[in-house]
Design an enzyme around this catalytic site. Structure first.
Site, PDB file in Angstrom:
ATOM      1  N   SER A 124       3.281   9.720  -3.657  1.00 34.95           N
ATOM      2  CA  SER A 124       4.072  10.623  -4.543  1.00 34.95           C
ATOM      3  C   SER A 124       5.216  11.322  -3.889  1.00 34.95           C
ATOM      4  CB  SER A 124       3.248  10.940  -5.050  1.00 34.95           C
ATOM      5  OG  SER A 124       3.325  12.647  -5.601  1.00 34.95           O
ATOM      6  N   TYR A 148      -5.546  16.187  -2.999  1.00 32.61           N
ATOM      7  CA  TYR A 148      -5.290  14.704  -3.339  1.00 32.61           C
ATOM      8  C   TYR A 148      -3.582  14.620  -2.674  1.00 32.61           C
ATOM      9  CZ  TYR A 148      -1.724  12.295  -6.304  1.00 32.61           C
ATOM     10  OH  TYR A 148      -0.468  10.908  -6.950  1.00 32.61           O
ATOM     11  N   LYS A 152      -2.617  10.878  -0.225  1.00 34.70           N
ATOM     12  CA  LYS A 152      -1.464  10.991  -0.096  1.00 34.70           C
ATOM     13  C   LYS A 152      -0.720  10.161   1.313  1.00 34.70           C
ATOM     14  CE  LYS A 152      -1.279   9.057  -4.141  1.00 34.70           C
ATOM     15  NZ  LYS A 152      -1.979   7.639  -4.441  1.00 34.70           N
ATOM     16  N   GLY A 293       0.355  26.643  -6.960  1.00 29.30           N
ATOM     17  CA  GLY A 293       0.866  25.591  -6.314  1.00 29.30           C
ATOM     18  C   GLY A 293       2.230  25.055  -7.080  1.00 29.30           C
TER      19      GLY A 293
END
Ligand code: NAD
Ligand code: UFG
Length: 347
Positions: A124, A148, A152, A293
């Site tokens: 991502s 998350y 990745k 964020g």
């Protein structure tokens, strides 16, 4: 020989399965259906008029996953399966680390055991953290701002270590920007659980009247109209990018990462405008506080994918909005049944 597609019942996976089948690949799909619906599989079959094997298996259940390797002759793997909600990952980090990382470790261990070393992995743009400038090239410094994103980032590192240990591996890491849109047939699309987190499903639900208004998260960013800018990419273009990545892992060894985006950014208000034009619906909105964020601007430099994979997105924001809208109006309750359809006013 088949292509194993993990997470093939999900949003991006299902569109990729369609393109793989159309291109003549045999596929085997593994999904635990934790964030997808079994109906998707028949829609893939219906669209392609082709059949394939499906295993309702959790990647964490290594022995059931091994059965898939034993029962099929697998040539390469496209690995979509993972949990992807940023906010949720902050609330249940251990679950995210376990699901995404342990799942990938088991998958790679089995690939090694059965001597399958061709892998396409869904990463991502989140691995660029807060990018120092745009457009973002693949050699930008990597970082993450939430669990998350860290899954990745960690998986990317694990895959690099795997290649260093055995240079027979052929790995392509695809860093998606913001996938939106749906299959033009209106039969496949994004089906979020509950209130959508992402912009496009939120907009389409406002468009159809399920939600009252869009909340625009901040209009004081250093962008043309003050709202956040992202590189939206049509999910069918993204799916086709996987076919190009597959070609690469089939032909050479190595590990490489590619941005999959259009290379062009749109602000939230530009997306709203494009959606209104495509759908003929008004999207009322209120500007609220910035979402914690969020970054101001994010768009890809897509030259590496163009040059090395021979891939470029061809669908514009109008197609993305139109296909998202068609999916929404034809499936007001996503993949659930259609019993509420008559209650929703459509014109
Ligand atoms: P999705 O949730 O629609 O699809 C993921 C699929 O994986 C789901 O069908 C889910 O049931 C399955 N799954 C999850 N954990 C599993 C497990 N342990 N075992 C078996 N199946 C499991 O998500 P998507 O949007 O299609 O995303 C696919 C991949 O692309 C994910 O890895 C995601 O992190 C990544 N990605 C998505 C986006 C996006 O905005 N959609 C952006 C960048 C990267
Ligand atoms: N936005 C709103 N209102 C909403 C939802 C979003 O104004 O209700 C704005 C956001 O502030 C942002 C833009 O719309 O400026 C896009 O937001 P999304 O939530 O659709 O997408 P993000 O760029 O925040 O995040 C997505 C995925 C992440 C992934 C990231 C980078 O959700 O998983 O892209 O690939 F990490």
């Amino acid at each position: 020989m088949a292509i194993l597609v993990t997470g093939g019942a999900g949003y991006i996976g299902s569109h990729t399965c369609v393109e793989l089948l159309i291109a003549g690949f045999e596929i085997v799909v593994v999904d635990n259906l934790s964030n997808s619906n079994i109906n998707v599989l028949n829609r893939i079959r219906e669209l392609t008029k082709k059949d394939f094997k499906f295993y309702e298996v959790d990647l964490i259940d290594k022995s059931s996953l091994e059965d898939v390797f034993i029962e099929n002759s697998i040539e390469a793997v496209i690995h979509f399966a993972g949990l992807k909600a940023v906010g949720e990952s902050v609330k249940i980090p251990l679950h995210y680390y376990h699901n995404n990382i342990t799942g990938t470790l088991f998958l790679c261990e089995l690939m090694e055991k059965y001597d399958i070393k061709k892998l396409v992995f869904s990463s991502s743009a989140t691995v660029y953290g807060v990018p120092i400038n745009v457009p973002i090239t693949e050699d930008f410094l990597l970082s993450a701002t939430n669990p998350y994103g860290r899954t990745k980032l960690m998986i990317e590192e694990i895959l690099r270590d795997l290649y260093i240990q055995n240079r027979d591996w052929n790995i392509v890491i695809l860093r998606y920007f913001n996938p939106i849109g749906a299959h033009p047939s209106g039969r496949l699309g994004e089906d979020p659980n509950g209130l959508p987190n992402n912009l496009m499903p939120y907009i389409t639900q406002v468009g159809i009247g399920k939600l009252e208004e869009l909340r625009v998260f901040g209009n004081d960013y250093p962008t043309s109209d003050g709202t956040g800018v992202r590189d939206y990419i049509h999910v069918v273009d993204l799916a086709l990018g996987h076919l190009k990545a597959l070609e690469k892992v089939m032909s050479t060894s190595g590990i490489d990462a590619y941005n999959l985006g259009t290379g062009r950014g749109y602000s939230v208000l530009e997306v709203v405008e494009a959606f209104e034009k495509a759908s003929g619906r008004k999207v009322p909105y209120t500007v609220v506080e910035r979402r914690p964020g969020d970054i101001p601007i994010c768009y890809a430099d897509v030259n590496k994918a163009k040059k090395e994979l021979g891939w470029a997105a061809t669908r514009g924001i109008g197609d993305m909005c139109l296909d998202s809208w068609q999916w929404q109006i034809k499936n007001p309750n996503g993949y659930e049944d259609f019993k509420h359809i008559s209650k929703i006013k459509m014109n």
